[in-house]
Design a protein around this motif. Sequence first.
Motif, PDB file in Angstrom:
ATOM      1  N   LEU A 170      -1.302  10.620   4.200  1.00  0.00           N
ATOM      2  CA  LEU A 170      -1.365   9.285   4.798  1.00  0.00           C
ATOM      3  C   LEU A 170      -0.626   8.265   3.941  1.00  0.00           C
ATOM      4  CD1 LEU A 170      -2.611   7.549   7.085  1.00  0.00           C
ATOM      5  CD2 LEU A 170      -4.570   7.195   5.573  1.00  0.00           C
ATOM      6  N   CYS A 171      -0.790   8.343   2.633  1.00  0.00           N
ATOM      7  CA  CYS A 171      -0.093   7.427   1.724  1.00  0.00           C
ATOM      8  C   CYS A 171       1.420   7.580   1.847  1.00  0.00           C
ATOM      9  CB  CYS A 171      -0.511   7.681   0.278  1.00  0.00           C
ATOM     10  SG  CYS A 171      -2.165   7.148  -0.102  1.00  0.00           S
ATOM     11  N   HIS A 172       1.896   8.814   1.791  1.00  0.00           N
ATOM     12  CA  HIS A 172       3.333   9.050   1.850  1.00  0.00           C
ATOM     13  C   HIS A 172       3.892   8.781   3.249  1.00  0.00           C
ATOM     14  CE1 HIS A 172       3.754  10.504  -2.214  1.00  0.00           C
ATOM     15  NE2 HIS A 172       2.743  11.332  -2.033  1.00  0.00           N
ATOM     16  N   GLY A 173       3.106   9.052   4.285  1.00  0.00           N
ATOM     17  CA  GLY A 173       3.564   8.839   5.651  1.00  0.00           C
ATOM     18  C   GLY A 173       3.535   7.389   6.095  1.00  0.00           C
ATOM     19  N   SER A 174       2.864   6.547   5.347  1.00  0.00           N
ATOM     20  CA  SER A 174       2.770   5.141   5.738  1.00  0.00           C
ATOM     21  C   SER A 174       4.131   4.459   5.744  1.00  0.00           C
ATOM     22  CB  SER A 174       1.811   4.396   4.813  1.00  0.00           C
ATOM     23  OG  SER A 174       2.355   4.264   3.510  1.00  0.00           O
ATOM     24  N   ILE A 175       5.105   5.009   5.066  1.00  0.00           N
ATOM     25  CA  ILE A 175       6.440   4.422   5.026  1.00  0.00           C
ATOM     26  C   ILE A 175       7.079   4.408   6.413  1.00  0.00           C
ATOM     27  CG2 ILE A 175       7.764   6.515   4.540  1.00  0.00           C
ATOM     28  CD1 ILE A 175       8.306   3.191   2.769  1.00  0.00           C
ATOM     29  N   PHE A 176       6.632   5.280   7.306  1.00  0.00           N
ATOM     30  CA  PHE A 176       7.218   5.348   8.639  1.00  0.00           C
ATOM     31  C   PHE A 176       6.833   4.166   9.523  1.00  0.00           C
ATOM     32  CE2 PHE A 176       7.241   9.952   7.496  1.00  0.00           C
ATOM     33  CZ  PHE A 176       8.606  10.015   7.335  1.00  0.00           C
ATOM     34  N   ILE A 177       5.855   3.387   9.112  1.00  0.00           N
ATOM     35  CA  ILE A 177       5.522   2.162   9.839  1.00  0.00           C
ATOM     36  C   ILE A 177       5.938   0.957   8.997  1.00  0.00           C
ATOM     37  CG2 ILE A 177       3.706   3.092  11.296  1.00  0.00           C
ATOM     38  CD1 ILE A 177       1.675   2.035   9.286  1.00  0.00           C
ATOM     39  N   SER A 178       7.074   1.100   8.311  1.00  0.00           N
ATOM     40  CA  SER A 178       7.501   0.086   7.351  1.00  0.00           C
ATOM     41  C   SER A 178       7.920  -1.223   7.987  1.00  0.00           C
ATOM     42  CB  SER A 178       8.632   0.619   6.471  1.00  0.00           C
ATOM     43  OG  SER A 178       9.767   0.881   7.257  1.00  0.00           O
ATOM     44  N   ALA A 179       8.103  -1.263   9.307  1.00  0.00           N
ATOM     45  CA  ALA A 179       8.437  -2.526   9.945  1.00  0.00           C
ATOM     46  C   ALA A 179       7.241  -3.482   9.880  1.00  0.00           C
ATOM     47  CB  ALA A 179       8.847  -2.291  11.387  1.00  0.00           C
ATOM     48  N   ALA A 180       6.071  -2.933   9.736  1.00  0.00           N
ATOM     49  CA  ALA A 180       4.860  -3.749   9.635  1.00  0.00           C
ATOM     50  C   ALA A 180       4.443  -3.862   8.165  1.00  0.00           C
ATOM     51  CB  ALA A 180       3.734  -3.111  10.443  1.00  0.00           C
ATOM     52  N   VAL A 181       3.821  -4.962   7.841  1.00  0.00           N
ATOM     53  CA  VAL A 181       3.365  -5.184   6.470  1.00  0.00           C
ATOM     54  C   VAL A 181       2.254  -4.207   6.103  1.00  0.00           C
ATOM     55  CG1 VAL A 181       2.322  -6.907   4.933  1.00  0.00           C
ATOM     56  CG2 VAL A 181       4.010  -7.606   6.612  1.00  0.00           C
ATOM     57  N   ILE A 182       1.582  -3.652   7.099  1.00  0.00           N
ATOM     58  CA  ILE A 182       0.465  -2.750   6.833  1.00  0.00           C
ATOM     59  C   ILE A 182       0.904  -1.464   6.158  1.00  0.00           C
ATOM     60  CG2 ILE A 182       0.454  -1.530   9.029  1.00  0.00           C
ATOM     61  CD1 ILE A 182      -2.687  -2.059   8.866  1.00  0.00           C
ATOM     62  N   SER A 183       2.192  -1.152   6.195  1.00  0.00           N
ATOM     63  CA  SER A 183       2.657   0.108   5.608  1.00  0.00           C
ATOM     64  C   SER A 183       2.342   0.186   4.120  1.00  0.00           C
ATOM     65  CB  SER A 183       4.152   0.293   5.835  1.00  0.00           C
ATOM     66  OG  SER A 183       4.894  -0.634   5.076  1.00  0.00           O
ATOM     67  N   ILE A 184       2.433  -0.922   3.421  1.00  0.00           N
ATOM     68  CA  ILE A 184       2.095  -0.904   1.997  1.00  0.00           C
ATOM     69  C   ILE A 184       0.587  -1.081   1.793  1.00  0.00           C
ATOM     70  CG2 ILE A 184       2.388  -3.355   1.454  1.00  0.00           C
ATOM     71  CD1 ILE A 184       3.923  -2.339  -1.100  1.00  0.00           C
ATOM     72  N   GLY A 185      -0.084  -1.591   2.814  1.00  0.00           N
ATOM     73  CA  GLY A 185      -1.531  -1.768   2.724  1.00  0.00           C
ATOM     74  C   GLY A 185      -2.291  -0.455   2.747  1.00  0.00           C
ATOM     75  N   ILE A 186      -1.735   0.544   3.404  1.00  0.00           N
ATOM     76  CA  ILE A 186      -2.415   1.844   3.485  1.00  0.00           C
ATOM     77  C   ILE A 186      -2.550   2.483   2.107  1.00  0.00           C
ATOM     78  CG2 ILE A 186      -2.241   4.195   4.406  1.00  0.00           C
ATOM     79  CD1 ILE A 186      -1.080   2.923   6.976  1.00  0.00           C
ATOM     80  N   PRO A 187      -1.453   2.628   1.320  1.00  0.00           N
ATOM     81  CA  PRO A 187      -1.634   3.216  -0.011  1.00  0.00           C
ATOM     82  C   PRO A 187      -2.493   2.334  -0.935  1.00  0.00           C
ATOM     83  CG  PRO A 187       0.710   3.075   0.530  1.00  0.00           C
ATOM     84  CD  PRO A 187      -0.046   2.461   1.643  1.00  0.00           C
ATOM     85  N   ILE A 188      -2.416   1.016  -0.768  1.00  0.00           N
ATOM     86  CA  ILE A 188      -3.261   0.134  -1.586  1.00  0.00           C
ATOM     87  C   ILE A 188      -4.728   0.373  -1.262  1.00  0.00           C
ATOM     88  CG2 ILE A 188      -3.933  -2.276  -1.968  1.00  0.00           C
ATOM     89  CD1 ILE A 188      -0.956  -3.017  -1.655  1.00  0.00           C
ATOM     90  N   ALA A 189      -5.054   0.464   0.033  1.00  0.00           N
ATOM     91  CA  ALA A 189      -6.439   0.716   0.438  1.00  0.00           C
ATOM     92  C   ALA A 189      -6.926   2.069  -0.069  1.00  0.00           C
ATOM     93  CB  ALA A 189      -6.560   0.633   1.958  1.00  0.00           C
ATOM     94  N   VAL A 190      -6.085   3.089   0.059  1.00  0.00           N
ATOM     95  CA  VAL A 190      -6.458   4.426  -0.408  1.00  0.00           C
ATOM     96  C   VAL A 190      -6.654   4.411  -1.926  1.00  0.00           C
ATOM     97  CG1 VAL A 190      -5.648   6.804  -0.682  1.00  0.00           C
ATOM     98  CG2 VAL A 190      -5.416   5.655   1.521  1.00  0.00           C
ATOM     99  N   LEU A 191      -5.787   3.699  -2.623  1.00  0.00           N
ATOM    100  CA  LEU A 191      -5.902   3.590  -4.082  1.00  0.00           C
ATOM    101  C   LEU A 191      -7.224   2.947  -4.480  1.00  0.00           C
ATOM    102  CD1 LEU A 191      -4.366   3.979  -6.808  1.00  0.00           C
ATOM    103  CD2 LEU A 191      -3.493   1.675  -6.493  1.00  0.00           C
ATOM    104  N   LEU A 192      -7.654   1.949  -3.726  1.00  0.00           N
ATOM    105  CA  LEU A 192      -8.879   1.227  -4.064  1.00  0.00           C
ATOM    106  C   LEU A 192     -10.151   1.975  -3.688  1.00  0.00           C
ATOM    107  CD1 LEU A 192      -7.811  -2.401  -3.078  1.00  0.00           C
ATOM    108  CD2 LEU A 192      -7.983  -1.424  -5.375  1.00  0.00           C
ATOM    109  N   VAL A 193     -10.128   2.744  -2.598  1.00  0.00           N
ATOM    110  CA  VAL A 193     -11.372   3.371  -2.133  1.00  0.00           C
ATOM    111  C   VAL A 193     -11.549   4.813  -2.589  1.00  0.00           C
ATOM    112  CG1 VAL A 193     -11.541   1.869  -0.119  1.00  0.00           C
ATOM    113  CG2 VAL A 193     -10.451   4.101   0.106  1.00  0.00           C
ATOM    114  N   SER A 194     -10.486   5.479  -2.973  1.00  0.00           N
ATOM    115  CA  SER A 194     -10.598   6.889  -3.352  1.00  0.00           C
ATOM    116  C   SER A 194     -10.945   7.029  -4.833  1.00  0.00           C
ATOM    117  CB  SER A 194      -9.285   7.618  -3.065  1.00  0.00           C
ATOM    118  OG  SER A 194      -9.401   8.970  -3.453  1.00  0.00           O
ATOM    119  N   ASP A 195     -11.754   8.038  -5.119  1.00  0.00           N
ATOM    120  CA  ASP A 195     -12.064   8.336  -6.513  1.00  0.00           C
ATOM    121  C   ASP A 195     -11.369   9.609  -6.994  1.00  0.00           C
ATOM    122  OD1 ASP A 195     -13.536  10.011  -4.900  1.00  0.00           O
ATOM    123  OD2 ASP A 195     -15.349   9.925  -6.127  1.00  0.00           O
TER     124      ASP A 195
END
Length: 115
Positions: A17-42
């Motif tokens: 999901l982190c690596h695939g988020s680049i495919f929605i790069s037209a939206a600002v949310i594409s960088i939000g996905i890896p940030i969210a995963v970074l914050l919630v995953s242990d």
Amino acid sequence: MTYDVYDSDKRKLLSALCHGSIFISAAVISIGIPIAVLLVSDDPVVKENATESLNFHINLWLYGLIFGILTIVLIGWPLLGLLAIANVVMPIIAILKVLNNPDQSFRYPFIFRIL
């Protein structure tokens, strides 16, 4: 380094999901996905993949800005083409690598690691 304590399927899903988020790069949310995963995953491997994905996003934006400026003087068009190819090919390679070997994070070649 391997971590056997964490759920392999969850690790595969979050890393892809982190690596695939680049495919929605037209939206600002594409960088939000890896940030969210970074914050919630242990999971340390998932965190490494999220950080690497963030670095790839930042590098693509930086190169896009530089190549876009160079396009004004008509030498940036081939560079923008190469960047577009890298924008598609490299995340696909990353996703395949993390799905085949979930215990190891993927490292993009030729990028600056800011984070």
